[in-house]
Design a protein around this motif. Structure first.
Motif, PDB file in Angstrom:
ATOM      1  N   THR A  58     -54.452  31.027  27.739  1.00 22.99           N
ATOM      2  CA  THR A  58     -55.325  31.767  28.663  1.00 22.99           C
ATOM      3  C   THR A  58     -54.605  32.086  29.967  1.00 22.99           C
ATOM      4  N   GLY A  59     -53.843  31.132  30.489  1.00 20.54           N
ATOM      5  CA  GLY A  59     -53.095  31.377  31.718  1.00 20.54           C
ATOM      6  C   GLY A  59     -52.064  32.487  31.567  1.00 20.54           C
ATOM      7  N   GLN A  60     -51.401  32.557  30.418  1.00 23.47           N
ATOM      8  CA  GLN A  60     -50.414  33.613  30.208  1.00 23.47           C
ATOM      9  C   GLN A  60     -51.059  34.984  30.089  1.00 23.47           C
ATOM     10  N   VAL A  61     -52.216  35.043  29.448  1.00 26.79           N
ATOM     11  CA  VAL A  61     -52.926  36.331  29.343  1.00 26.79           C
ATOM     12  C   VAL A  61     -53.393  36.790  30.722  1.00 26.79           C
ATOM     13  N   LEU A  62     -53.929  35.888  31.527  1.00 20.81           N
ATOM     14  CA  LEU A  62     -54.334  36.254  32.891  1.00 20.81           C
ATOM     15  C   LEU A  62     -53.131  36.698  33.720  1.00 20.81           C
ATOM     16  N   PHE A  63     -51.997  36.059  33.507  1.00 20.32           N
ATOM     17  CA  PHE A  63     -50.772  36.418  34.218  1.00 20.32           C
ATOM     18  C   PHE A  63     -50.370  37.867  33.907  1.00 20.32           C
ATOM     19  N   HIS A  64     -50.375  38.240  32.628  1.00 17.03           N
ATOM     20  CA  HIS A  64     -50.008  39.615  32.243  1.00 17.03           C
ATOM     21  C   HIS A  64     -51.030  40.629  32.772  1.00 17.03           C
ATOM     22  N   ARG A  65     -52.291  40.295  32.700  1.00 18.56           N
ATOM     23  CA  ARG A  65     -53.314  41.234  33.180  1.00 18.56           C
ATOM     24  C   ARG A  65     -53.201  41.460  34.684  1.00 18.56           C
ATOM     25  N   PHE A  66     -52.893  40.400  35.417  1.00 18.17           N
ATOM     26  CA  PHE A  66     -52.791  40.546  36.863  1.00 18.17           C
ATOM     27  C   PHE A  66     -51.632  41.459  37.255  1.00 18.17           C
ATOM     28  N   TYR A  67     -50.490  41.290  36.613  1.00 17.89           N
ATOM     29  CA  TYR A  67     -49.334  42.114  36.962  1.00 17.89           C
ATOM     30  C   TYR A  67     -49.389  43.504  36.333  1.00 17.89           C
ATOM     31  N   CYS A  68     -50.404  43.785  35.566  1.00 15.29           N
ATOM     32  CA  CYS A  68     -50.647  45.176  35.169  1.00 15.29           C
ATOM     33  C   CYS A  68     -51.340  45.952  36.285  1.00 15.29           C
ATOM     34  N   LYS A  69     -51.900  45.220  37.251  1.00 19.40           N
ATOM     35  CA  LYS A  69     -52.581  45.871  38.365  1.00 19.40           C
ATOM     36  C   LYS A  69     -51.892  45.652  39.705  1.00 19.40           C
ATOM     37  N   LYS A  70     -51.053  44.634  39.789  1.00 22.11           N
ATOM     38  CA  LYS A  70     -50.337  44.344  41.022  1.00 22.11           C
ATOM     39  C   LYS A  70     -48.833  44.296  40.755  1.00 22.11           C
ATOM     40  N   ARG A 136     -55.939  31.244  47.612  1.00 21.25           N
ATOM     41  CA  ARG A 136     -55.971  32.659  47.952  1.00 21.25           C
ATOM     42  C   ARG A 136     -55.518  33.518  46.764  1.00 21.25           C
ATOM     43  N   THR A 137     -54.466  33.097  46.092  1.00 17.00           N
ATOM     44  CA  THR A 137     -53.983  33.843  44.924  1.00 17.00           C
ATOM     45  C   THR A 137     -55.004  33.811  43.799  1.00 17.00           C
ATOM     46  N   GLU A 138     -55.702  32.697  43.641  1.00 15.04           N
ATOM     47  CA  GLU A 138     -56.748  32.633  42.616  1.00 15.04           C
ATOM     48  C   GLU A 138     -57.861  33.644  42.908  1.00 15.04           C
ATOM     49  N   ARG A 139     -58.217  33.788  44.173  1.00 19.43           N
ATOM     50  CA  ARG A 139     -59.237  34.791  44.527  1.00 19.43           C
ATOM     51  C   ARG A 139     -58.736  36.202  44.241  1.00 19.43           C
ATOM     52  N   HIS A 140     -57.453  36.458  44.490  1.00 16.10           N
ATOM     53  CA  HIS A 140     -56.897  37.781  44.157  1.00 16.10           C
ATOM     54  C   HIS A 140     -56.992  38.052  42.661  1.00 16.10           C
ATOM     55  N   ILE A 141     -56.679  37.047  41.853  1.00 19.75           N
ATOM     56  CA  ILE A 141     -56.735  37.234  40.393  1.00 19.75           C
ATOM     57  C   ILE A 141     -58.165  37.532  39.947  1.00 19.75           C
ATOM     58  N   LEU A 142     -59.121  36.757  40.449  1.00 24.37           N
ATOM     59  CA  LEU A 142     -60.517  36.986  40.063  1.00 24.37           C
ATOM     60  C   LEU A 142     -61.010  38.354  40.529  1.00 24.37           C
ATOM     61  N   LYS A 143     -60.544  38.772  41.695  1.00 22.29           N
ATOM     62  CA  LYS A 143     -60.957  40.080  42.203  1.00 22.29           C
ATOM     63  C   LYS A 143     -60.413  41.197  41.333  1.00 22.29           C
ATOM     64  N   GLU A 144     -59.142  41.082  40.928  1.00 27.42           N
ATOM     65  CA  GLU A 144     -58.557  42.143  40.094  1.00 27.42           C
ATOM     66  C   GLU A 144     -59.151  42.153  38.689  1.00 27.42           C
ATOM     67  N   MET A 145     -59.555  40.962  38.200  1.00 33.43           N
ATOM     68  CA  MET A 145     -60.174  40.912  36.869  1.00 33.43           C
ATOM     69  C   MET A 145     -61.646  41.320  36.907  1.00 33.43           C
ATOM     70  N   GLY A 146     -62.198  41.484  38.095  1.00 35.23           N
ATOM     71  CA  GLY A 146     -63.626  41.752  38.190  1.00 35.23           C
ATOM     72  C   GLY A 146     -64.461  40.557  37.773  1.00 35.23           C
ATOM     73  N   VAL A 189     -52.021  42.658  26.113  1.00 33.94           N
ATOM     74  CA  VAL A 189     -52.689  43.729  26.847  1.00 33.94           C
ATOM     75  C   VAL A 189     -52.524  45.087  26.153  1.00 33.94           C
ATOM     76  N   GLN A 190     -51.873  45.086  24.995  1.00 33.77           N
ATOM     77  CA  GLN A 190     -51.703  46.329  24.230  1.00 33.77           C
ATOM     78  C   GLN A 190     -52.584  46.380  22.997  1.00 33.77           C
ATOM     79  N   PHE A 191     -52.718  45.241  22.308  1.00 33.52           N
ATOM     80  CA  PHE A 191     -53.461  45.189  21.043  1.00 33.52           C
ATOM     81  C   PHE A 191     -54.498  44.078  21.106  1.00 33.52           C
ATOM     82  N   LYS A 192     -55.491  44.210  20.258  1.00 31.97           N
ATOM     83  CA  LYS A 192     -56.483  43.165  20.130  1.00 31.97           C
ATOM     84  C   LYS A 192     -55.881  41.959  19.410  1.00 31.97           C
ATOM     85  N   SER A 193     -56.572  40.836  19.573  1.00 31.81           N
ATOM     86  CA  SER A 193     -56.039  39.607  18.996  1.00 31.81           C
ATOM     87  C   SER A 193     -55.999  39.647  17.465  1.00 31.81           C
TER      88      SER A 193
END
Length: 434
Positions: A58-70, A136-146, A189-193
């Motif tokens: 889960t942490g790795q997926v959140l990591f990739h999603r965050f850097y797709c927006k930042k 602070r970084t955790e809040r940024h991640i949650l904000k970008e993930m909605g 972030v490209q294909f479904k599981s």
């Protein structure tokens, strides 16, 4: 009724090529390297924190999603990786404290960069800065993930597919390893599981040369296309062809967990002005240093040194020069304190006074507690003494009553005997013949 689709974070190839990091002049190779490096940190920290594999995935997926927006240039990889681990541990119901996460990442960085391993003090200023940046970084991640952090991993689909295809157990372990390695790429972030699970099963079967039914395509049963499976296999092959990921300092804000304290100290020290440097250089040039390469002999050098000492002694004996020197030293020793320094000194004095008051209150509380205990002990002793006195009084009272009763009985006997004798005498008087 409002319906929300949870699993919607998927990007196309064009969106990945035009990521925010590319706009900050970070090429594809460096971005891929940093993504793999961040996922390695998450995996290693999860092992040290004894977290389940679901938390690391889960942490790795959140990591990739965050850097797709930042961009990697605005957010440090190490700080974001630590925040992803901390957030994923809460999402997967295996929470860890911020102190544990920071200590683990600090130790990993010391080992990776061959630095002396120093324990991170939880009461230091550096730890406070790291903890603030983590939240602070955790809040940024949650904000970008909605605040939509739902993640589906290919592992559960993969186990069902392998059971349906009736593959040997060796293939199951290999497919599981490939699924873990796929999280270091952008496949999540490209294909479904489901598609990633089919590609992992196909790649594991090819590696172990296990035949699967191709006349009747088995992937169609799982709603997957052959082109998507080929793309998953290509990305995995490219991952294994790359060297070990290394850290590249591209972030503008902060570098790492170990250099935050040094940067804060450097930022606090005021810059030296050019005038001070020039005055120091002129003062150094005024003092004549003898050059051994020149033609002068050693005796001349010694004479010059003695002359300089004599002049300095004369200057020290002269009261005017002494007064001027003292005034100059006083002027130098009285630097102008800024408002910030006055504020810090005032706050420090206030804190000291508060600590003294607290210490006094504690001592008073301890003394009052001791006095209460002493009073209670004295009261108990008084009660015991009163009980003893009462028992003695009761015993005396009971003994006195007995003695009085005996005395009264003897008195009555004497009275009766005396009265009887007097009656006999009277009777003999009145009746002498009898």
């Amino acid at each position: 009724m409002i319906y929300t689709v949870i699993d919607t974070f998927y990007l196309t190839d064009e969106q990945l090529k035009n990521s925010p990091s590319r706009k900050d002049d970070i090429d594809e190779a460096n971005e891929t390297n940093l993504r793999i490096y961040g996922c390695d940190l998450i995996q290693e920290s999860g092992i040290l924190l004894r977290l389940p594999q679901a938390v690391m995935a889960t942490g790795q997926v959140l990591f990739h999603r965050f850097y797709c927006k930042k961009s990697f240039a605005h957010f440090n990889v190490k700080r974001v990786a630590a925040s992803c681990v901390w957030l994923a541990s809460k999402l997967e119901e295996s929470p860890r404290k911020a102190r544990q996460v920071l200590i683990v990442f600090h130790r990993m960085e010391c080992r990776r960069e061959n630095l002396p391993i120093v324990h991170l003090d939880p009461f230091s200023k550096k730890y406070a800065e790291l903890k603030t940046d983590l939240s602070r970084t955790e809040r940024h991640i949650l904000k970008e993930m909605g605040f939509i952090c739902h993640v589906e991993h290919p592992h559960k689909f993969m186990s069902n597919y392998l059971a349906t295809l009736k593959t040997p157990p060796e293939l199951t372990q290999e497919a599981w390893n490939l699924a873990n390695d796929s999280l270091r790429t952008t496949l999540c972030v490209q294909f479904k599981s489901e598609v990633v699970a089919c590609g992992v099963v196909y790649a594991a079967a090819r590696r172990f040369q296990v035949p699967l039914a191709e006349n009747e395509p088995w992937w169609e049963v799982f709603d997957t296309e052959k082109s998507a499976i080929d793309e998953v296999c290509r990305v995995l092959a490219h991952l294994y062809s790359l060297p070990k990921a290394q850290y590249i300092p591209v972030c503008k804000d902060g570098d790492s967990f170990t250099s935050s304290s040094n940067k804060s100290r450097d930022s606090q020290t005021p810059p030296v002005s050019k005038e001070v440097l020039r005055s120091g250089a002129s003062a150094n040039n005024d003092t004549v240093t003898p050059n051994p390469d020149s033609g002068g002999s050693k005796n001349s050098v010694v004479k010059q040194a003695l002359d300089m000492l004599k002049e300095s002694k004369k200057g020290d004996d002269d009261p005017k020069s002494m007064a001027v020197a003292v005034e100059g030293e006083e002027g130098r020793e009285e630097p102008i304190q800024s408002k910030s320094e006055h504020r810090t000194e005032a706050s420090g004095e206030r804190n000291k006074e508060r600590e003294r008051v607290k210490a006094r209150d504690r001592d008073r509380g301890r003394d009052s507690h001791r006095e209460r205990e002493r009073d209670e002990i004295d009261r108990d002793r008084d009660k015991v003494k009163d009980r003893k006195h009462r028992s003695k009084d009761r015993a005396k009272d009971s003994g006195g009553h007995l003695e009085k009763s005996k005395h009264h009985s003897s008195r009555d006997r004497d009275y009766h005997s005396s009265s009887y004798s007097s009656r006999e005498k009277d009777r003999h008087r009145h009746h002498p013949y009898s």
